[in-house]
Design a protein around this motif. Structure first.
Motif, PDB file in Angstrom:
ATOM      1  N   MET A   1      39.303  39.471  62.823  1.00  0.00           N
ATOM      2  CA  MET A   1      38.868  38.852  61.574  1.00  0.00           C
ATOM      3  C   MET A   1      39.526  39.578  60.395  1.00  0.00           C
ATOM      4  O   MET A   1      39.457  40.790  60.272  1.00  0.00           O
ATOM      5  N   GLU A   2      40.190  38.815  59.517  1.00  0.00           N
ATOM      6  CA  GLU A   2      40.901  39.404  58.383  1.00  0.00           C
ATOM      7  C   GLU A   2      39.900  39.950  57.364  1.00  0.00           C
ATOM      8  O   GLU A   2      38.860  39.358  57.100  1.00  0.00           O
ATOM      9  N   ARG A   3      40.235  41.108  56.790  1.00  0.00           N
ATOM     10  CA  ARG A   3      39.470  41.608  55.661  1.00  0.00           C
ATOM     11  C   ARG A   3      39.740  40.707  54.462  1.00  0.00           C
ATOM     12  O   ARG A   3      40.857  40.244  54.260  1.00  0.00           O
ATOM     13  N   THR A   4      38.719  40.497  53.638  1.00  0.00           N
ATOM     14  CA  THR A   4      38.918  39.615  52.481  1.00  0.00           C
ATOM     15  C   THR A   4      38.307  40.142  51.188  1.00  0.00           C
ATOM     16  O   THR A   4      38.716  39.722  50.108  1.00  0.00           O
ATOM     17  N   HIS A   5      37.310  41.039  51.291  1.00  0.00           N
ATOM     18  CA  HIS A   5      36.611  41.496  50.098  1.00  0.00           C
ATOM     19  C   HIS A   5      36.359  43.004  50.171  1.00  0.00           C
ATOM     20  O   HIS A   5      36.067  43.531  51.244  1.00  0.00           O
ATOM     21  N   LEU A   6      36.448  43.651  49.015  1.00  0.00           N
ATOM     22  CA  LEU A   6      35.988  45.030  48.881  1.00  0.00           C
ATOM     23  C   LEU A   6      34.874  44.996  47.840  1.00  0.00           C
ATOM     24  O   LEU A   6      35.104  44.640  46.681  1.00  0.00           O
ATOM     25  N   VAL A   7      33.652  45.354  48.258  1.00  0.00           N
ATOM     26  CA  VAL A   7      32.480  45.271  47.389  1.00  0.00           C
ATOM     27  C   VAL A   7      31.924  46.672  47.163  1.00  0.00           C
ATOM     28  O   VAL A   7      31.619  47.390  48.119  1.00  0.00           O
ATOM     29  N   LEU A   8      31.804  47.067  45.882  1.00  0.00           N
ATOM     30  CA  LEU A   8      31.228  48.363  45.547  1.00  0.00           C
ATOM     31  C   LEU A   8      29.704  48.261  45.454  1.00  0.00           C
ATOM     32  O   LEU A   8      29.148  47.162  45.381  1.00  0.00           O
ATOM     33  N   SER A   9      29.046  49.400  45.432  1.00  0.00           N
ATOM     34  CA  SER A   9      27.583  49.414  45.393  1.00  0.00           C
ATOM     35  C   SER A   9      27.044  48.739  44.135  1.00  0.00           C
ATOM     36  O   SER A   9      25.926  48.221  44.122  1.00  0.00           O
ATOM     37  N   GLY A  21      46.928  38.311  54.328  1.00  0.00           N
ATOM     38  CA  GLY A  21      46.708  37.502  55.526  1.00  0.00           C
ATOM     39  C   GLY A  21      47.958  36.729  55.894  1.00  0.00           C
ATOM     40  O   GLY A  21      49.052  36.983  55.383  1.00  0.00           O
ATOM     41  N   GLN A  22      47.804  35.778  56.773  1.00  0.00           N
ATOM     42  CA  GLN A  22      48.947  34.997  57.243  1.00  0.00           C
ATOM     43  C   GLN A  22      49.629  34.280  56.080  1.00  0.00           C
ATOM     44  O   GLN A  22      48.996  33.602  55.286  1.00  0.00           O
ATOM     45  N   GLY A  23      50.949  34.459  55.991  1.00  0.00           N
ATOM     46  CA  GLY A  23      51.718  33.848  54.921  1.00  0.00           C
ATOM     47  C   GLY A  23      51.661  34.602  53.614  1.00  0.00           C
ATOM     48  O   GLY A  23      52.276  34.182  52.621  1.00  0.00           O
ATOM     49  N   LEU A  24      50.922  35.731  53.584  1.00  0.00           N
ATOM     50  CA  LEU A  24      50.773  36.542  52.385  1.00  0.00           C
ATOM     51  C   LEU A  24      51.173  37.970  52.746  1.00  0.00           C
ATOM     52  O   LEU A  24      52.009  38.174  53.615  1.00  0.00           O
ATOM     53  N   VAL A  25      50.649  38.956  52.065  1.00  0.00           N
ATOM     54  CA  VAL A  25      50.857  40.341  52.489  1.00  0.00           C
ATOM     55  C   VAL A  25      50.090  40.546  53.795  1.00  0.00           C
ATOM     56  O   VAL A  25      48.921  40.161  53.906  1.00  0.00           O
ATOM     57  N   GLY A 430      50.783  28.436  49.530  1.00  0.00           N
ATOM     58  CA  GLY A 430      51.317  29.765  49.814  1.00  0.00           C
ATOM     59  C   GLY A 430      51.556  30.610  48.585  1.00  0.00           C
ATOM     60  O   GLY A 430      52.443  31.467  48.578  1.00  0.00           O
ATOM     61  N   ARG A 431      50.759  30.419  47.560  1.00  0.00           N
ATOM     62  CA  ARG A 431      50.940  31.136  46.292  1.00  0.00           C
ATOM     63  C   ARG A 431      49.869  32.210  46.159  1.00  0.00           C
ATOM     64  O   ARG A 431      48.682  31.949  46.333  1.00  0.00           O
ATOM     65  N   PHE A 432      50.308  33.420  45.845  1.00  0.00           N
ATOM     66  CA  PHE A 432      49.468  34.606  45.911  1.00  0.00           C
ATOM     67  C   PHE A 432      48.492  34.651  44.729  1.00  0.00           C
ATOM     68  O   PHE A 432      48.884  34.463  43.580  1.00  0.00           O
ATOM     69  N   ASN A 433      47.215  34.947  45.027  1.00  0.00           N
ATOM     70  CA  ASN A 433      46.240  35.167  43.962  1.00  0.00           C
ATOM     71  C   ASN A 433      45.085  36.004  44.483  1.00  0.00           C
ATOM     72  O   ASN A 433      44.894  36.150  45.694  1.00  0.00           O
ATOM     73  N   ALA A 434      44.327  36.594  43.557  1.00  0.00           N
ATOM     74  CA  ALA A 434      43.180  37.431  43.909  1.00  0.00           C
ATOM     75  C   ALA A 434      42.176  37.345  42.772  1.00  0.00           C
ATOM     76  O   ALA A 434      42.491  36.854  41.682  1.00  0.00           O
ATOM     77  N   THR A 435      40.958  37.823  43.025  1.00  0.00           N
ATOM     78  CA  THR A 435      39.890  37.737  42.025  1.00  0.00           C
ATOM     79  C   THR A 435      39.115  39.045  41.952  1.00  0.00           C
ATOM     80  O   THR A 435      38.695  39.589  42.973  1.00  0.00           O
ATOM     81  N   PHE A 436      38.941  39.549  40.729  1.00  0.00           N
ATOM     82  CA  PHE A 436      37.980  40.611  40.467  1.00  0.00           C
ATOM     83  C   PHE A 436      36.686  39.949  40.013  1.00  0.00           C
ATOM     84  O   PHE A 436      36.716  39.066  39.145  1.00  0.00           O
TER      85      PHE A 436
END
Length: 490
Positions: A1-9, A21-25, A430-436
């Motif tokens: 299972m791919e990692r997808t989120h890093l959640v702080l306390s 992930g696949q097609g991305l980094v 296939g376009r890279f994006n992320a969310t804070f």
């Protein structure tokens, strides 16, 4: 299972579903730079403990410490001490119900960071509110961030108008209109800042009815041989002074007195802001990349650029009051990572080009390019999870089916649906994006976000083997500017 989120306390989240992930980094990509990541992490630990960054020199060619990572920690022997924070708060309290307007003069980080704090805390309509709604804090205007004749004159006229209005409506105990000028320049010779400051200072002192003008200087506090022009001027004029600290570049100075002086002027929660930055720094001391937000953000963006050609970064918060964060980030990314040479002197022309966007506004302006243009962009979204005020869309036109369909939604739900659709459409091609994700738009979570971004560029500088703390390209135009000014002198 791919990692997808890093959640702080705290709830702060880095959602990198559409960046990894696949097609991305890929996991293989990250593993391939594992040794460099560990070296980068060790360099950050060394920076924290000593202030040293390998190969970093000042613009004069002398070794120079890097101290921004110290700023979240308020200690007696640090740049931010209990005494310095107390003095900032005292300054802010001294303005309440006594000063009508503050004008902050600064450029680069001395403007961009301060504007972030103003926008997040005050919003667009602060200066239109009454003193009671502002809890006695003054109106606040910015200048010195451009040498613009029209806006400088219009600012002067606005202050004069407010002074005349107060004179007409003043009671017997109201006194004259009071303007507090805050001039921010390490050297005191910053053309943009000092030229507009002098124009405003002179014009207001000549105003009738009188404007009482007070000045605070934020500058290098060194005395003797290293005394700056502004420090000398402030000492001669008897102006109070705050510090532009050594070892903290302008783009990192929001956590120092340079930014916190504006926080004091508006009642922004300095303690919570620094606490958020401190919590983020502590989270980023993890060696495990999947638990360290700054290292992970730096690695994924670095790999996206170097291996997959994503050498433009669109910073796109979904909140009007966070647009200035994107503008602040432009300086941070451009000056830190836009470098001609690596540490060995080899020409590498490194760095992503930063672009400001805001959702949903720029879905109707830039998204066509993001979705169908060159595949050379990573889009970084920022989401606010919970809003202090969140109106429900009313069903005021029930006969209009399309409008009736969206009634009952909160504005935040519509906003987030738009962001999700944008992110999913980009990913589908296939376009890279992320969310804070910020749990709320508070001083604490803002501190987390800004510190994450600052530390990320430090990590990426190590990965790219460039000095993230100098800015030699800026000196090129400065060498030409002096002679050109003389050519224009009357």
């Amino acid at each position: 299972m791919e990692r997808t989120h890093l959640v702080l306390s705290s709830g702060f989240t880095f959602d990198y579903t559409n960046l990894y992930g696949q097609g991305l980094v890929t996991q293989t990509d990250v593993a391939a730079i594992g040794e460099r990541l560990m070296a980068a992490h060790q360099a950050m630990e060394h920076m924290r403990s000593t202030g040293e960054i390998r190969g970093h020199l000042s613009k004069d060619g002398a070794p120079e410490k890097v101290l921004f990572s110290q700023l979240p920690y308020v200690q007696a022997d640090h740049l931010n001490s209990p005494a310095s924070i107390a003095r900032l708060k005292e300054f802010g309290q001294s303005l309440r119900n006594k000063v009508d307007a503050v004008v902050s003069f600064g450029i680069g980080g001395s403007y961009l960071g301060n504007k972030v704090l103003f926008d997040v805390h005050c919003g667009e309509f602060w200066n239109s509110r009454g003193a009671e709604e502002r809890q006695g804090y003054p109106r606040l205007y910015f200048s010195g961030n451009n040498i613009d004749p029209r806006r400088t004159v219009e600012l002067i006229e606005q202050i004069k108008y407010e002074a005349r209005l107060k004179a007409v409506h003043a009671g017997p105990h109201d006194g004259a209109y009071r303007a507090q000028l805050v001039v921010i320049s390490k050297s005191g010779s910053t053309l943009d800042t000092m030229s507009t400051f002098m124009a405003v200072y002179d014009a207001l002192r000549r105003e009738t009815p009188a404007v009482e003008v007070q000045v605070v200087a934020v500058t290098d506090l060194a005395e003797g041989a290293g005394e700056t022009l502004l420090h000398k001027l402030a000492a001669e004029q008897g102006w109070p002074m705050f510090s532009v600290p050594d070892g903290v570049g302008g783009r990192f100075s929001i956590f120092s007195e340079v930014g916190l002086v504006t926080a004091a002027c508006i009642g922004f929660d300095i303690d919570a802001f620094l606490a958020g930055a401190r919590a983020m720094d502590e989270a980023c001391r993890q060696e495990d990349i999947w638990r360290n937000p700054a290292m992970l953000n730096a690695a994924l963006k670095y790999l996206a650029a170097e291996k997959y050609g994503q050498d433009i970064e669109v910073f796109m918060p979904y909140a009007d009051n966070l647009k200035s964060v994107a503008e602040w980030y432009v300086q941070l990314l451009a000056e830190s990572l836009g470098k001609r040479t690596d540490r060995a002197g080899r020409e590498v022309f490194y760095g992503r080009t930063p672009i400001v966007a805001v959702g949903t506004t720029d879905m109707h302006a830039q998204t066509q390019q993001h979705q169908d243009g060159r595949k050379d962009k990573v889009v970084q979204f920022v989401k606010v999870a919970a809003w202090e005020n969140d109106p429900v869309i009313p069903d005021v036109f029930p006969s209009a089916g399309k409008l009736s369909e969206i009634s009952g939604l909160r504005l935040s739900q519509a906003l987030d649906a738009a962001r999700e659709a944008n992110a999913a459409a980009l990913r589908s091609d296939g376009r890279f994006n992320a969310t804070f994700v910020l749990p709320e738009m508070t001083a604490y979570h803002l501190g987390e976000l800004l510190y994450l971004l600052a530390l990320s560029v430090a990590y990426e500088g190590e990965l790219a083997d460039v000095d993230a703390f100098d800015q030699p390209g800026v000196e090129a135009y400065k060498r030409l500017l002096g002679p050109m000014l003389k050519q224009h002198s009357p």
